[in-house]
Enzyme design. Structure first.
Site, PDB file in Angstrom:
ATOM      1  N   GLY A 123      71.062 -45.039 -38.174  1.00 66.37           N
ATOM      2  CA  GLY A 123      71.419 -44.887 -39.576  1.00 66.37           C
ATOM      3  C   GLY A 123      70.648 -43.731 -40.168  1.00 66.37           C
ATOM      4  O   GLY A 123      69.483 -43.510 -39.823  1.00 66.37           O
ATOM      5  N   LYS A 183      62.953 -45.970 -45.752  1.00 59.72           N
ATOM      6  CA  LYS A 183      62.072 -44.851 -45.398  1.00 59.72           C
ATOM      7  C   LYS A 183      62.169 -43.739 -46.437  1.00 59.72           C
ATOM      8  O   LYS A 183      61.158 -43.174 -46.855  1.00 59.72           O
ATOM      9  CB  LYS A 183      62.420 -44.322 -44.003  1.00 59.72           C
ATOM     10  N   ALA A 211      65.762 -41.792 -41.042  1.00 61.94           N
ATOM     11  CA  ALA A 211      66.664 -42.359 -40.039  1.00 61.94           C
ATOM     12  C   ALA A 211      66.001 -43.539 -39.349  1.00 61.94           C
ATOM     13  O   ALA A 211      64.773 -43.641 -39.311  1.00 61.94           O
ATOM     14  CB  ALA A 211      67.051 -41.293 -39.012  1.00 61.94           C
ATOM     15  N   ASP A 212      66.829 -44.407 -38.806  1.00 65.28           N
ATOM     16  CA  ASP A 212      66.327 -45.519 -38.014  1.00 65.28           C
ATOM     17  C   ASP A 212      67.345 -45.854 -36.933  1.00 65.28           C
ATOM     18  O   ASP A 212      68.551 -45.679 -37.130  1.00 65.28           O
ATOM     19  CB  ASP A 212      66.061 -46.752 -38.875  1.00 65.28           C
ATOM     20  N   THR A 213      66.832 -46.310 -35.794  1.00 65.57           N
ATOM     21  CA  THR A 213      67.669 -46.585 -34.632  1.00 65.57           C
ATOM     22  C   THR A 213      67.415 -47.998 -34.122  1.00 65.57           C
ATOM     23  O   THR A 213      66.267 -48.432 -34.064  1.00 65.57           O
ATOM     24  CB  THR A 213      67.363 -45.566 -33.506  1.00 65.57           C
TER      25      THR A 213
END
Length: 186
Positions: A101, A48, A64-66
Site C-alpha cells: 500500500g 506512516k 508505504a507498507d507491505t
C-alpha cells in the site's frame, strides 16, 4: 519526503530520479482483525504518512507498507526465528500474494492511497534451506520472512505482477500517481 525506515524503499524511489529526503516514521503497525489486505496496507501506509506530515506541511510525503497473504492469513515481519521458520514453511511450494500500500500526502494536507498486489510462487523448500536462510538474518525485518531481492530470490519459481511491489514500493504506479497529483512541481 519519504516516510520510511526501509533502505529498500529509499533505493527504489531513487530510481525515479527526483530529489527527496527521508524521515523515519514510527507509526502504529497493528491491523484491526478482519481488515482485508488491500485496506490493511493502505491503512498502515497512511499512518506512516500521518506520523510525518505535520513536521513537513509544505512537502509531498510518501509512505508505504507491505504484507504477505497466504491462505487468507496476513504475514507481517516475523518477531522470532521460529515465527520466520513457520512463515517460510507455509509459503514453501505455494503461491501467495504480496500487497504493498502507498499513501501520498499533498502539501495542503489531503492524503490519497492505493494498493498493488503481486502473486509469488515458491519452489518446495526443505527445512535445511529454510534454516540456512534464517541464519543469515535476512528474513527478520521483512514481511513474510523473505526479501525477494536477496537470497530468497532462490526460492521464487514464478512471479505475476510488479516485482517492485514485492520489494516494497510499486514504483511505476507510484510515479504515475505522483505526476497525477502534481509532482514534480513546475
Amino acid at each position: 519526503m519519504l516516510a520510511s525506515r526501509s533502505p529498500r524503499r529509499r533505493q527504489i524511489l531513487e530510481l525515479a530520479g527526483w530529489p527527496f529526503d527521508v524521515q523515519e516514521s514510527h507509526a502504529d503497525e497493528t491491523i484491526p482483525p478482519g481488515t482485508p489486505p488491500d485496506e490493511a496496507v493502505q491503512l498502515l501506509a497512511r499512518r506512516k504518512v500521518e506520523a510525518v506530515m505535520s513536521s513537513f506541511p509544505d512537502a509531498y510525503v510518501l509512505g508505504a507498507d507491505t504484507i504477505v497473504v497466504c491462505d487468507g492469513r496476513l504475514l507481517g515481519k516475523p518477531r522470532t526465528e521460529e515465527e520466520a521458520f513457520a512463515m517460510l514453511r507455509q509459503l514453501s511450494g505455494r503461491t501467495h500474494d504480496v500487497w504493498t500500500g502507498v499513501a501520498i500526502a499533498l502539501p495542503q494536507g489531503s492524503i490519497t492511497s492505493f494498493a498493488e498486489k503481486t502473486a509469488v510462487t515458491f519452489w518446495e523448500l526443505d527445512d535445511e534451506e529454510i534454516a540456512a536462510y534464517i541464519a543469515t538474518g535476512e528474513p527478520m525485518d521483512k514481511a513474510g520472512a523473505y526479501g525477494i531481492q536477496g537470497r530468497a530470490a532462490l526460492f521464487v519459481k514464478r512471479i505475476e505482477g510488479d516485482y517492485l511491489t514485492v520489494v516494497g514500493l510499486p514504483l511505476s504506479r507510484t510515479v504515475r500517481e505522483l505526476r497525477r497529483l502534481g509532482w514534480p512541481p513546475a
